[in-house]
Design an enzyme around this catalytic site. Structure first.
Site, short mmCIF file in Angstrom:
data_model
loop_
_atom_site.label_atom_id
_atom_site.label_comp_id
_atom_site.label_asym_id
_atom_site.label_seq_id
_atom_site.Cartn_x
_atom_site.Cartn_y
_atom_site.Cartn_z
N ALA A 46 0.66 -1.00 0.30
CA ALA A 46 0.08 -0.20 -0.24
C ALA A 46 0.68 1.16 0.53
O ALA A 46 0.50 2.02 -0.38
CB ALA A 46 -0.64 0.03 1.02
N GLU A 47 2.03 1.86 0.77
CA GLU A 47 3.14 2.57 0.91
C GLU A 47 4.36 2.50 1.27
O GLU A 47 4.41 0.94 1.81
CB GLU A 47 2.39 3.39 2.01
N THR A 48 5.30 2.71 0.52
CA THR A 48 6.41 2.95 0.69
C THR A 48 7.03 3.84 1.01
O THR A 48 6.77 5.41 0.40
CB THR A 48 7.28 2.58 -0.22
#
Length: 263
Positions: A46-48
């Site tokens: 979903a996020e880095t």
């Protein structure tokens, strides 16, 4: 060959394989934006989060597999966990600075939990959007618009649990995400978060969504300290507190992997 350290942390997780996994890269200096986007796409989480030490604080940016976002709670919590555990951050408070969201902090509690201190999101009630209602397959009681997301209020937890969105239709909505929420059976409120336009059909646990949810439920329930659950398949628990124009969001983190990116 250049290598970058990579950490993957389950945020808002009571145990491994729950909560929301985020990748974290702590950098000496910023990489080219296109390269950071490619790394986030390759990670396919979903996020880095990318973090750079700057004086007495850290600059932070967040990328989904498709684009850079203004704010991400679980990846900020994961970044703080990495800095505490693997970079010997000495104090119990980490200061982050985001060009898109301003000053953010994360405090390490005596319990080992981490508390995000984020700006509150200002909600404005808007007419119920028929396109969103059709995509969700459930009529809400009311609907609000925040900085980047829509918030739809439902009657009970069962409506949230049973919802089966049409992600093809949701992808056409002009917003970062769609938050659906209702009073909880065993907690103060529950939610789910859908963001197909960002490459995330359903986010497991969304810290930033609780900057919108906390002020709404604080006013609705008449209390400033609340317990929340996000009802994704992985699930996650968040302690939420409204403090003026700030929201405190507390949760746990569990490390999953450490590795290297070979560029």
């Amino acid at each position: 060959m250049k290598t970058l350290k990579l950490y993957q942390i389950d945020a808002f997780a009571e145990k491994l394989f729950t909560g929301n996994p985020a990748a974290v890269c702590v950098l000496d200096s910023w990489l080219d934006e296109d390269l950071m986007q490619k790394i986030a796409m390759e990670n396919n989480l979903a996020e880095t989060a990318f973090v750079v030490h700057s004086g007495d604080q850290y600059q932070i940016r967040w990328f989904t597999p498709e684009l850079e976002v203004d704010l991400c709670g679980h990846a900020t919590l994961a970044s703080a966990y990495v800095l505490f555990q693997y970079y010997n951050h000495e104090s119990d408070l980490i200061r982050f600075q985001s060009e898109r969201s301003g000053h953010l902090t994360v405090r390490r509690e005596a319990s080992g939990e981490l508390t995000l201190d984020f700006p509150v999101d200002q909600l404005k009630e808007v007419p119920i959007n028929e396109e969103i209602t059709i995509a969700l397959g459930a009529e809400p009681l009311s609907m609000y618009k925040g900085k980047t997301d829509y918030v739809l209020i439902y009657r009970n937890q069962e409506e949230i649990t049973s919802m089966q969105p049409n992600f093809f239709l949701l992808d056409k909505i002009d917003a970062r995400g769609i938050i659906v929420t209702a009073p909880g059976n065993e907690v103060d409120f529950v939610s789910r978060f859908f963001a197909p336009s960002c490459g995330i059909p359903e986010d497991p646990v969304t810290g930033s969504a609780h900057t919108s949810l906390t002020p709404y439920w604080a006013k609705s329930l008449g209390k400033e300290n609340m317990l929340a659950k996000q009802l994704s398949q992985r699930g996650g628990t968040l302690k939420c507190a409204l403090r003026g124009d700030r929201v405190l969001i507390t949760g746990k983190a569990k490390p999953y992997l450490r590795g290297e990116i070979m560029l």
